[in-house]
Design a protein around this motif. Structure first.
Motif, PDB file in Angstrom:
ATOM      1  N   ASP A  67       0.714  -1.612   0.626  1.00 27.33           N
ATOM      2  CA  ASP A  67      -0.155   0.129   0.348  1.00 27.33           C
ATOM      3  C   ASP A  67       0.997   0.892   0.025  1.00 27.33           C
ATOM      4  OD1 ASP A  67       0.923   0.820   2.595  1.00 27.33           O
ATOM      5  OD2 ASP A  67      -1.108  -0.770   3.771  1.00 27.33           O
ATOM      6  N   HIS A  68       0.711   2.498  -0.064  1.00 25.26           N
ATOM      7  CA  HIS A  68       0.969   3.633  -0.289  1.00 25.26           C
ATOM      8  C   HIS A  68       1.845   4.128   1.141  1.00 25.26           C
ATOM      9  CE1 HIS A  68      -1.961   4.947  -3.472  1.00 25.26           C
ATOM     10  NE2 HIS A  68      -1.298   3.923  -4.631  1.00 25.26           N
ATOM     11  N   ALA A  69       1.590   3.902   2.223  1.00 27.62           N
ATOM     12  CA  ALA A  69       2.234   3.786   3.294  1.00 27.62           C
ATOM     13  C   ALA A  69       3.360   3.477   3.585  1.00 27.62           C
ATOM     14  CB  ALA A  69       1.370   3.203   4.606  1.00 27.62           C
ATOM     15  N   GLN A  70       3.798   2.490   3.181  1.00 28.04           N
ATOM     16  CA  GLN A  70       5.030   1.743   2.848  1.00 28.04           C
ATOM     17  C   GLN A  70       5.879   2.870   2.451  1.00 28.04           C
ATOM     18  OE1 GLN A  70       4.951  -1.443   1.033  1.00 28.04           O
ATOM     19  NE2 GLN A  70       3.956  -2.683   2.366  1.00 28.04           N
ATOM     20  N   THR A  71       5.074   3.673   1.177  1.00 25.28           N
ATOM     21  CA  THR A  71       6.449   4.849   0.267  1.00 25.28           C
ATOM     22  C   THR A  71       6.287   6.345   1.094  1.00 25.28           C
ATOM     23  OG1 THR A  71       5.362   4.412  -1.798  1.00 25.28           O
ATOM     24  CG2 THR A  71       6.225   6.989  -1.305  1.00 25.28           C
ATOM     25  N   VAL A  72       5.461   6.750   2.249  1.00 26.53           N
ATOM     26  CA  VAL A  72       5.088   7.920   3.394  1.00 26.53           C
ATOM     27  C   VAL A  72       6.082   7.368   4.254  1.00 26.53           C
ATOM     28  CG1 VAL A  72       3.222   8.860   4.532  1.00 26.53           C
ATOM     29  CG2 VAL A  72       2.838   8.001   2.011  1.00 26.53           C
ATOM     30  N   SER A  99      -0.474  11.597  -8.679  1.00 28.50           N
ATOM     31  CA  SER A  99       0.032  12.744  -7.321  1.00 28.50           C
ATOM     32  C   SER A  99       1.072  11.916  -6.704  1.00 28.50           C
ATOM     33  CB  SER A  99      -1.203  13.420  -6.329  1.00 28.50           C
ATOM     34  OG  SER A  99      -1.850  11.832  -6.501  1.00 28.50           O
ATOM     35  N   TRP A 100       1.604  10.915  -6.236  1.00 26.15           N
ATOM     36  CA  TRP A 100       2.419  10.566  -6.386  1.00 26.15           C
ATOM     37  C   TRP A 100       3.611  10.255  -6.704  1.00 26.15           C
ATOM     38  CZ3 TRP A 100       2.689   8.914  -1.886  1.00 26.15           C
ATOM     39  CH2 TRP A 100       1.796   8.372  -0.939  1.00 26.15           C
ATOM     40  N   ALA A 101       3.711  10.703  -8.337  1.00 25.90           N
ATOM     41  CA  ALA A 101       4.853  10.403  -9.332  1.00 25.90           C
ATOM     42  C   ALA A 101       5.327  12.577  -8.297  1.00 25.90           C
ATOM     43  CB  ALA A 101       5.058  11.718 -10.118  1.00 25.90           C
ATOM     44  N   HIS A 102       4.571  13.577  -8.295  1.00 23.92           N
ATOM     45  CA  HIS A 102       4.394  14.943  -7.339  1.00 23.92           C
ATOM     46  C   HIS A 102       5.121  14.628  -6.376  1.00 23.92           C
ATOM     47  CE1 HIS A 102       3.664  16.738 -11.423  1.00 23.92           C
ATOM     48  NE2 HIS A 102       2.610  15.605 -11.589  1.00 23.92           N
ATOM     49  N   TRP A 103       4.609  13.996  -5.614  1.00 23.31           N
ATOM     50  CA  TRP A 103       5.132  13.813  -3.792  1.00 23.31           C
ATOM     51  C   TRP A 103       6.209  13.246  -3.938  1.00 23.31           C
ATOM     52  CZ3 TRP A 103       7.194   9.650  -1.214  1.00 23.31           C
ATOM     53  CH2 TRP A 103       6.668   9.762   0.574  1.00 23.31           C
ATOM     54  N   ILE A 108      12.158  13.832  -2.727  1.00 19.66           N
ATOM     55  CA  ILE A 108      13.073  13.529  -3.106  1.00 19.66           C
ATOM     56  C   ILE A 108      14.464  15.035  -3.263  1.00 19.66           C
ATOM     57  CG2 ILE A 108      14.938  11.366  -4.662  1.00 19.66           C
ATOM     58  CD1 ILE A 108      12.588  10.107  -4.563  1.00 19.66           C
ATOM     59  N   PRO A 109      15.051  15.138  -2.839  1.00 17.49           N
ATOM     60  CA  PRO A 109      15.381  16.876  -3.682  1.00 17.49           C
ATOM     61  C   PRO A 109      16.259  16.431  -4.886  1.00 17.49           C
ATOM     62  CG  PRO A 109      17.055  15.788  -1.574  1.00 17.49           C
ATOM     63  CD  PRO A 109      15.907  14.537  -1.445  1.00 17.49           C
ATOM     64  N   GLY A 110      16.637  14.771  -4.529  1.00 12.99           N
ATOM     65  CA  GLY A 110      17.736  15.211  -6.009  1.00 12.99           C
ATOM     66  C   GLY A 110      16.678  14.915  -7.733  1.00 12.99           C
ATOM     67  N   VAL A 111      15.103  15.306  -7.406  1.00  8.81           N
ATOM     68  CA  VAL A 111      14.498  15.256  -8.634  1.00  8.81           C
ATOM     69  C   VAL A 111      15.260  15.514  -9.580  1.00  8.81           C
ATOM     70  CG1 VAL A 111      11.869  15.033  -9.748  1.00  8.81           C
ATOM     71  CG2 VAL A 111      12.828  13.444  -7.458  1.00  8.81           C
ATOM     72  N   ARG A 112      15.027  15.625 -10.801  1.00 11.32           N
ATOM     73  CA  ARG A 112      15.542  16.875 -11.643  1.00 11.32           C
ATOM     74  C   ARG A 112      14.648  16.633 -12.400  1.00 11.32           C
ATOM     75  NH1 ARG A 112      20.603  13.849 -14.888  1.00 11.32           N
ATOM     76  NH2 ARG A 112      22.084  14.907 -13.514  1.00 11.32           N
ATOM     77  N   ARG A 113      13.551  16.124 -12.787  1.00 11.28           N
ATOM     78  CA  ARG A 113      12.869  16.473 -13.556  1.00 11.28           C
ATOM     79  C   ARG A 113      11.247  15.385 -13.492  1.00 11.28           C
ATOM     80  NH1 ARG A 113      13.718  14.437 -20.026  1.00 11.28           N
ATOM     81  NH2 ARG A 113      11.020  14.582 -20.170  1.00 11.28           N
TER      82      ARG A 113
END
Length: 144
Positions: A67-72, A99-103, A108-113
């Motif tokens: 479930d999504h809770a693992q990611t959070v 919405s998870w992509a944008h989360w 993640i500070p290293g997200v470039r795109r």
């Protein structure tokens, strides 16, 4: 269906008729174009489960635990990830909304795109490999 114990029956049905795999009782939700999936691909996914009933039990445990809770729960570790990161997401994914992509991009500070593939679903690497590979090439050729 999985929680109710129906996975072994569903696997057997998909093995007996590849169109079950491609339909609403199979993996239709994971593919943008489920009818384009070859019988060979269906067999490659299903055969390991028909050959070993323990594998079906393992798959059921995996599905029920996810479930999504693992990611959070790992957000703090993700915030510490200081590497160049690319997020590629299908906008048609019924399991993981965009919405998870944008989360992830916020966490993640290293997200470039963030690359959104219109209508793509969970198994986009199979169906949209060209677009995924192009995004990866661009990401890897960017600054370190």
């Amino acid at each position: 269906m999985v929680a109710a114990g129906g996975l072994p029956e569903r696997i057997a049905a998909m093995a007996a008729d590849p169109d079950v795999y491609r339909g609403p009782d199979g993996f239709e939700g994971a593919y943008q174009n489920p009818h384009a999936v070859s019988d060979a691909t269906v067999n490659a996914y299903i055969q390991p489960y028909t050959a070993n009933p323990q594998q079906v039990a393992n798959l059921a445990r995996f599905i029920l635990a996810f479930d999504h809770a693992q990611t959070v729960r790992i957000a703090e570790q993700l915030r510490a990830l200081q590497v160049p990161t690319l997020v590629v997401w299908g906008t048609g994914d019924i399991f993981f909304p965009a919405s998870w992509a944008h989360w992830l991009a916020k966490v993640i500070p290293g997200v470039r795109r963030v690359v959104e593939l219109d209508g793509a679903r969970l198994l986009l690497p199979e169906e949209r490999a060209g677009e995924l590979n192009a995004a990866l090439r661009e990401h890897w050729s960017g600054p370190a």
